[in-house]
Write an enzyme that holds these catalytic residues in place. Sequence first.
Site, PDB file in Angstrom:
ATOM      1  N   LYS A 174      48.654  24.996  33.810  1.00 45.04           N
ATOM      2  CA  LYS A 174      49.431  25.366  34.696  1.00 45.04           C
ATOM      3  C   LYS A 174      50.982  25.142  34.173  1.00 45.04           C
ATOM      4  O   LYS A 174      51.144  24.426  33.048  1.00 45.04           O
ATOM      5  CB  LYS A 174      49.435  24.323  35.824  1.00 45.04           C
ATOM      6  CG  LYS A 174      48.277  24.456  36.558  1.00 45.04           C
ATOM      7  CD  LYS A 174      48.346  25.608  37.655  1.00 45.04           C
ATOM      8  CE  LYS A 174      47.046  25.951  38.014  1.00 45.04           C
ATOM      9  NZ  LYS A 174      46.938  27.102  38.981  1.00 45.04           N
ATOM     10  N   ASP A 203      49.359  29.831  34.216  1.00 48.23           N
ATOM     11  CA  ASP A 203      49.454  30.181  35.639  1.00 48.23           C
ATOM     12  C   ASP A 203      50.678  29.375  36.127  1.00 48.23           C
ATOM     13  O   ASP A 203      50.925  28.368  36.174  1.00 48.23           O
ATOM     14  CB  ASP A 203      48.313  29.634  36.145  1.00 48.23           C
ATOM     15  CG  ASP A 203      48.438  30.003  37.809  1.00 48.23           C
ATOM     16  OD1 ASP A 203      49.212  30.600  38.113  1.00 48.23           O
ATOM     17  OD2 ASP A 203      47.229  29.570  38.661  1.00 48.23           O
ATOM     18  N   GLU A 229      49.773  34.539  34.563  1.00 48.83           N
ATOM     19  CA  GLU A 229      49.099  34.673  35.927  1.00 48.83           C
ATOM     20  C   GLU A 229      50.306  34.302  37.039  1.00 48.83           C
ATOM     21  O   GLU A 229      51.053  33.079  36.776  1.00 48.83           O
ATOM     22  CB  GLU A 229      47.929  33.818  36.268  1.00 48.83           C
ATOM     23  CG  GLU A 229      47.447  33.745  37.577  1.00 48.83           C
ATOM     24  CD  GLU A 229      46.026  32.879  37.743  1.00 48.83           C
ATOM     25  OE1 GLU A 229      45.527  32.884  36.909  1.00 48.83           O
ATOM     26  OE2 GLU A 229      46.096  32.099  38.630  1.00 48.83           O
ATOM     27  N   GLU A 255      45.609  36.659  43.489  1.00 51.92           N
ATOM     28  CA  GLU A 255      45.069  35.724  44.541  1.00 51.92           C
ATOM     29  C   GLU A 255      45.185  35.526  45.928  1.00 51.92           C
ATOM     30  O   GLU A 255      44.601  35.231  46.642  1.00 51.92           O
ATOM     31  CB  GLU A 255      44.813  34.401  43.655  1.00 51.92           C
ATOM     32  CG  GLU A 255      46.342  33.882  43.580  1.00 51.92           C
ATOM     33  CD  GLU A 255      46.078  32.496  42.870  1.00 51.92           C
ATOM     34  OE1 GLU A 255      45.950  32.398  41.581  1.00 51.92           O
ATOM     35  OE2 GLU A 255      46.196  31.244  43.836  1.00 51.92           O
ATOM     36  N   ASP A 278      40.307  37.262  45.092  1.00 55.34           N
ATOM     37  CA  ASP A 278      39.368  36.019  45.447  1.00 55.34           C
ATOM     38  C   ASP A 278      38.499  36.418  46.562  1.00 55.34           C
ATOM     39  O   ASP A 278      38.848  36.945  47.704  1.00 55.34           O
ATOM     40  CB  ASP A 278      40.330  34.905  45.911  1.00 55.34           C
ATOM     41  CG  ASP A 278      39.598  33.555  45.959  1.00 55.34           C
ATOM     42  OD1 ASP A 278      40.129  32.567  45.355  1.00 55.34           O
ATOM     43  OD2 ASP A 278      38.481  33.477  46.820  1.00 55.34           O
ATOM     44  N   HIS A 305      39.578  35.486  40.870  1.00 57.83           N
ATOM     45  CA  HIS A 305      40.204  34.200  41.150  1.00 57.83           C
ATOM     46  C   HIS A 305      38.989  33.508  41.873  1.00 57.83           C
ATOM     47  O   HIS A 305      38.584  34.125  42.594  1.00 57.83           O
ATOM     48  CB  HIS A 305      41.227  34.194  42.162  1.00 57.83           C
ATOM     49  CG  HIS A 305      41.857  32.813  42.370  1.00 57.83           C
ATOM     50  ND1 HIS A 305      41.866  32.085  43.509  1.00 57.83           N
ATOM     51  CD2 HIS A 305      42.856  32.177  41.452  1.00 57.83           C
ATOM     52  CE1 HIS A 305      42.279  31.012  43.557  1.00 57.83           C
ATOM     53  NE2 HIS A 305      42.961  31.116  42.570  1.00 57.83           N
ATOM     54  N   GLU A 342      36.508  32.225  36.595  1.00 61.37           N
ATOM     55  CA  GLU A 342      37.369  30.831  36.708  1.00 61.37           C
ATOM     56  C   GLU A 342      36.472  29.803  37.010  1.00 61.37           C
ATOM     57  O   GLU A 342      35.513  29.880  37.915  1.00 61.37           O
ATOM     58  CB  GLU A 342      38.303  31.128  37.691  1.00 61.37           C
ATOM     59  CG  GLU A 342      39.159  30.090  37.727  1.00 61.37           C
ATOM     60  CD  GLU A 342      40.634  30.338  38.445  1.00 61.37           C
ATOM     61  OE1 GLU A 342      40.743  31.165  39.248  1.00 61.37           O
ATOM     62  OE2 GLU A 342      41.526  29.367  38.372  1.00 61.37           O
TER      63      GLU A 342
HETATM   64 CA    CA Z   1      46.488  30.762  40.456  1.00 55.87          CA
END
Ligand code: CA
Length: 388
Positions: A174, A203, A229, A255, A278, A305, A342
Amino acid sequence: MKIKSITSHILRVPLGDKTFYSSQAAFPERNSYLVRVETDSGLVGWGEGGQYGPPEPVAACIDAVLGPRLLNRDPTEPVRIWEELYAFSRDFGQKGTYVESISALDIALWDIAGQAAGLPIWKMLGGRFRDRITAYATGCYYPEDFTNLPAVLNALEREAASYVNSGFGLLKIKIGLLPLRDDCERLRVIRNTVGSDIGLLVDANHGYNAAAAVRMGRMMEPFDIRFFEEPVPPEDREGYRKVRAENPIPVAGGECEFTRYGFRDLIAGGCVDVVQPDLAVCGGFTAFAHVLTLANAYGIATVPHVWGSGIAVAAALHAVATIPPFPHTAHPTPLLNQPVIEFDRKHNPLRDDLLEEPFLLEGGCLAVPERPGLGIAVRDNVFAKYSS
Ligand code: CA
């Protein structure tokens, strides 16, 4: 065969001192909306809807609006039912709760259709290209005291090393909460810890505007990042195009996008190198198949995702198994020309305790389910423990 009942389940696990943070939000709990569809022949299908927001609106949509429309319908026609539900809700539900609700129902109907045919969903969709899928670890979020940089870096070292030690060859980190320089320091520490052979993804959870994302992309270049991302907010198509054109790292996103119509704009708009539908959000298996075809025709990689319960992980495994190489090569490399799955590693009993046989990492990969439908068995005692 007819649909006899549709039952909503909301599961919720408070995280207490395990609360974690992205650039945009605190996560003080994990929750999932699950739907159970039962037929008059006794077959039961499971689906999951929504991943990021509160589960109650999806439950209300299915209980009060979409669910009753499916009673006494044939559950083995999920594509036809998808089109009918979307046509019904188009004028008021092109994105968000309605499509998340259609996602849950679609996954459950494909589960039933597969069980009725005696085939796993990947075979119902036309066949699989792989029976094991390279997984990437999603972790390295922010702790509550994210301004204490030395402590943050120490904890990151330990966390990143633990993923590599458990067999992961790909990690997603992240970024986007701290100043650019401090987030780069986090990446530098992780890269030094894991060495040059481990693939790193980042991300930002749309924590930047386009100019900041371009600057961050250039600053991250020394750390060999495989994709960047959600650099900018999902509605900012022009920002996506700018980041893709002006930063050296491939751009991923999708996503928070819905149906073939939303993904058409993202893909044909030149916004991403990697598209991330997703299954529990974009419209289930039916919409995933549309997105995959669109992306393939535009030369865009599809890497779904997944962040939900064991049901969402199962659905994603079936979907990823059906993604063709992008493109075929004699020596496929995960993410470059093979899709990956993922595998969220933050605390979530709904992912780890929901299924009789939870998905476990083996040699950096997850196995694709072999049994008919989703190929999973749900543990009933989990509902008493986590229902809200
Ligand atoms: Ca994400």
